[in-house]
Enzyme design. Structure first.
Site, PDB file in Angstrom:
ATOM      1  N   SER A  89       0.764  -1.245  -0.081  1.00 43.51           N
ATOM      2  CA  SER A  89      -0.057  -0.043   0.050  1.00 43.51           C
ATOM      3  C   SER A  89       0.671   1.241   0.018  1.00 43.51           C
ATOM      4  O   SER A  89       0.379   2.230  -0.532  1.00 43.51           O
ATOM      5  CB  SER A  89      -1.093  -0.227   1.189  1.00 43.51           C
ATOM      6  OG  SER A  89      -0.026  -0.104   2.391  1.00 43.51           O
ATOM      7  N   ASP A 131      -1.366   7.383  10.418  1.00 43.87           N
ATOM      8  CA  ASP A 131      -0.763   6.184  10.857  1.00 43.87           C
ATOM      9  C   ASP A 131       0.733   6.058  10.800  1.00 43.87           C
ATOM     10  O   ASP A 131       1.250   5.248  11.267  1.00 43.87           O
ATOM     11  CB  ASP A 131      -1.286   5.203   9.381  1.00 43.87           C
ATOM     12  CG  ASP A 131      -0.793   5.237   8.416  1.00 43.87           C
ATOM     13  OD1 ASP A 131      -0.007   6.310   8.158  1.00 43.87           O
ATOM     14  OD2 ASP A 131      -1.121   4.602   7.207  1.00 43.87           O
ATOM     15  N   HIS A 176       2.201   5.887   5.658  1.00 43.86           N
ATOM     16  CA  HIS A 176       1.831   6.338   4.404  1.00 43.86           C
ATOM     17  C   HIS A 176       1.961   7.740   4.319  1.00 43.86           C
ATOM     18  O   HIS A 176       1.756   8.452   4.929  1.00 43.86           O
ATOM     19  CB  HIS A 176       0.447   5.745   3.900  1.00 43.86           C
ATOM     20  CG  HIS A 176       0.207   4.282   4.161  1.00 43.86           C
ATOM     21  ND1 HIS A 176      -0.269   4.009   5.194  1.00 43.86           N
ATOM     22  CD2 HIS A 176       0.209   3.454   3.026  1.00 43.86           C
ATOM     23  CE1 HIS A 176      -0.730   2.549   4.842  1.00 43.86           C
ATOM     24  NE2 HIS A 176      -0.357   2.244   3.748  1.00 43.86           N
TER      25      HIS A 176
END
Length: 636
Positions: A491, A614, A617
């Site tokens: 991701s 988070d 990312h």
């Protein structure tokens, strides 16, 4: 006297099995060096539940000629609901006060857990067990309790029907075992390699085989017919079978990843069979393996295993939300979390689960009236009741205030970015799909790689001076336009894919949320087999879990020694495996001459403003640094 002793050993041995199962599950989530198959502790619980419940129901049927189904339901509710309800209300109250971003869908989560259908809520909402954009839900693990609850609801009825209609033991065993086999077969059919396996992981239909194997074992191996005195050959056979099955169970704990195709194509079914063999050996009073599972520590932990399982995720999620740099001291944080989980579970077992399991609910009204009396004999103990009312109020307040948004703002932006990127990258990847284009791209990539490695291309000149501080100079930009690269990742790469393709228009990107090493190996092998693997390969794998040296070797064998491999290391301070992954890559770069590690971790670790909440990312601002830094490492 012998009857009591037999019953005591029987129960203690199963406490040992529960301990092994819960240790596997806890270590799977908490250990700095990930136990890949620790999630297999849940199938052990399933097999054991299937065996115990069926054994008790069969005993009741033999003694009374029928099963008192309502009484069975009451016993299950009194055993399971106090701990579950308490955990849900306490967790919801904490979320209401301290982590309101987790209030999304809280009403539905509470209700579906109370009626034991939460696993289907997770399936319908496409919740992933293996990857999350933001903080994980503290309720994720309750899917397994829902499956057990569904089993408790329907199994007494089905078992009664089987005994009434079929009557004979062997045919009933055959029917139950075939049901288990069909469930495992459905898991294999519904599993799609390269896709998130959460649907088959959560589904009652695809996980029921473990419980049914335990139930089938109970049909042929009822505890009441097992004798303590058996021939030595039989005893040795049981001991050997038990020890071998235990060894294989522990081995699979360490070697069967939760996203491996083998896991869903029979691996979990085979593990459940091993668990059934192990349980059969422990259940037999004539086998010595029971003694191995019977000791004070296992007995203590086994009795608290339900609470340990209940509170593992809330403790993990809430603790790691406060201590964001878990990777900085992974072993210390693991130790602290385990201590908290065990202490909370002990308090739950001592003051909630046991008292309420044995409480006579016929006196509920009298107890409540006594509680509110002016001179109640409960005295200061009423403070605990007041605290419980406050917790219930806060939990219900959070349920009323449930936000309409599907996620917190940062997560929404990240998900939207990745979804938009996937569409745009797919379009870019299709631009040149002909074999001629592929061959031309490979040849062109080899020529460009050769030119780029020539340092004379970057001699100081007006053209090669950087246009912005830390950016790419004009010569680099020009070379990047024609460089052919194959990129495979998770991701994080998906997040930065469009920025990278803006710099490298010839870059082919295959990035997927939740991707781990086994999936990446399959993707790279497929690309290599079809001739789509460019001369330069960019990898971004490690965000979702560690990998073994053998898996890394598989990657390098597929790529070959003639291609240049650029591997972006991980910035994932909220996970214990960050340093393990980065250390493995650092060691590998010394072993493989064609592997260059792009040290994104060191470059970005002091720049929290580059990331979403988070801290994994890169956000819109951080993507500029991410893409430019990677490009410079490739082009230099």
């Amino acid at each position: 006297m012998d009857r009591k002793l037999k019953k005591r050993r029987y129960i203690n041995g199963f406490d040992g099995i529960r301990t092994i199962a819960v240790i596997g599950v806890i270590f799977y989530h908490l250990m700095p060096y990930n136990i890949q198959g620790g999630y297999l502790g849940v199938p052990i619980f399933f097999v054991l539940s299937g065996y115990l419940i069926t054994d008790l129901l069969n005993q009741e049927l033999q003694q009374n000629g029928r099963i008192d189904i309502l009484a069975f339901y009451k016993r299950r509710v009194k055993r399971l609901y106090p701990g579950l309800v308490t955990m849900i209300f306490v967790t919801a109250a904490y979320i209401t006060l301290f982590q309101r971003s987790l209030l999304t869908n809280i009403r539905q989560i509470m209700i579906t857990n109370f009626v034991y259908v939460y696993n289907w809520f997770q399936v319908i909402h496409r919740e992933s067990y293996f990857d999350k954009f933001g903080p994980q839900s503290p309720f994720t693990h309750l899917w397994s309790l829902s499956i057990e609850g569904q089993f408790y609801l329907f199994w007494p009825l089905l078992l009664t029907f089987l005994w009434v209609v079929i009557r004979k033991k062997q045919p009933i065993f055959d029917v139950v075992f075939i049901g288990a086999f069909l469930s495992a077969l459905l898991m294999a059919v519904l599993y799609k390699e390269g896709q998130d396996p959460s649907r088959v992981y959560y589904g009652t239909d695809t996980r029921m085989f473990s419980i049914l194997l335990g139930a089938a074992l109970s049909i042929l191996w009822p505890s009441t017919s097992l004798k303590k005195k058996i021939p030595n050959v039989a005893k040795h056979t049981l001991n050997i079978a038990g020890i071998i099955s235990l060894i294989l169970i522990i081995w699979m704990f360490f070697n069967m990843p939760g996203e491996s195709a083998l896991t869903y194509h029979g691996g979990m079914f085979f593990f459940s069979l091993l668990s059934a063999i192990f349980i059969a050996a422990v259940a037999h009073p004539g086998a010595d393996i029971d003694g191995l599972m019977t000791n004070r520590l296992f007995s203590w932990l086994g009795k608290r295993s339900y609470g340990i399982y209940l509170y593992q995720y809330p403790v993990m999620v809430f603790y790691e939300a406060r201590v964001t740099n878990i990777a900085g001291h992974p072993w210390l944080n693991t130790f602290i979390e385990i201590i908290i989980i065990v202490v909370v579970s002990h308090l739950s077992y001592t003051y909630i689960e046991r008292p309420l399991q044995h409480f006579n609910y016929a006196y509920t009204k009298d107890t409540v009236l006594e509680f509110f009396k002016k001179n109640s004999h409960y005295g200061w103990k009423r403070l605990w009741g007041t605290g419980a009312l406050v917790i219930v109020f806060l939990a219900l307040l959070g349920a009323v205030q449930q936000p309409a948004a599907s996620a917190v703002e940062g997560d929404q932006k990240l998900q939207a970015t990745i979804q938009k990127n996937e569409q745009k990258v797919a379009e870019n990847n299709k631009k040149d799909t002909s074999e001629t284009g592929k061959k031309k791209g490979l040849k062109q990539g080899e020529e460009n790689s050769s030119k780029i490695r020539n340092k004379t291309e970057y001699k100081a000149s007006d053209e090669s001076k950087p246009t912005v501080a830390g950016g790419l100079n004009e010569a680099m930009k020009k070379k990047a336009q024609s460089l052919n690269i194959t990129a495979v990742g998770d991701s994080v790469l998906a997040d930065g894919s469009v920025k990278l393709q803006d710099l490298f228009p010839q870059m082919y990107i295959d990035a997927k949320v939740g991707r781990q090493m086994p999936d990446a190996i399959a993707v790279l092998q497929s690309l290599a087999n079809s001739g789509k693997l460019a001369n330069s390969v960019l990898l971004s794998i490690g965000t979702n879990g560690p990998f073994s040296d053998d898996q890394l070797k598989s990657i390098m064998d597929i790529v070959g020694s003639r291609r240049k491999v650029y591997w972006i290391n991980t910035h994932v301070p909220t996970r214990r495996w960050q340093d393990q992954v980065n250390g493995s890559l650092s060691m590998a770069s010394k072993k493989y001459h064609n592997l260059k590690v792009i040290d994104w971790y060191t470059y970005s670790k002091d720049h929290s403003d580059w990331f979403y909440d988070d801290n994994v990312h890169p956000n819109e601002y951080g993507l500029n640094y991410y893409s430019t830094y990677i490009a410079k490492n490739i082009l230099e």
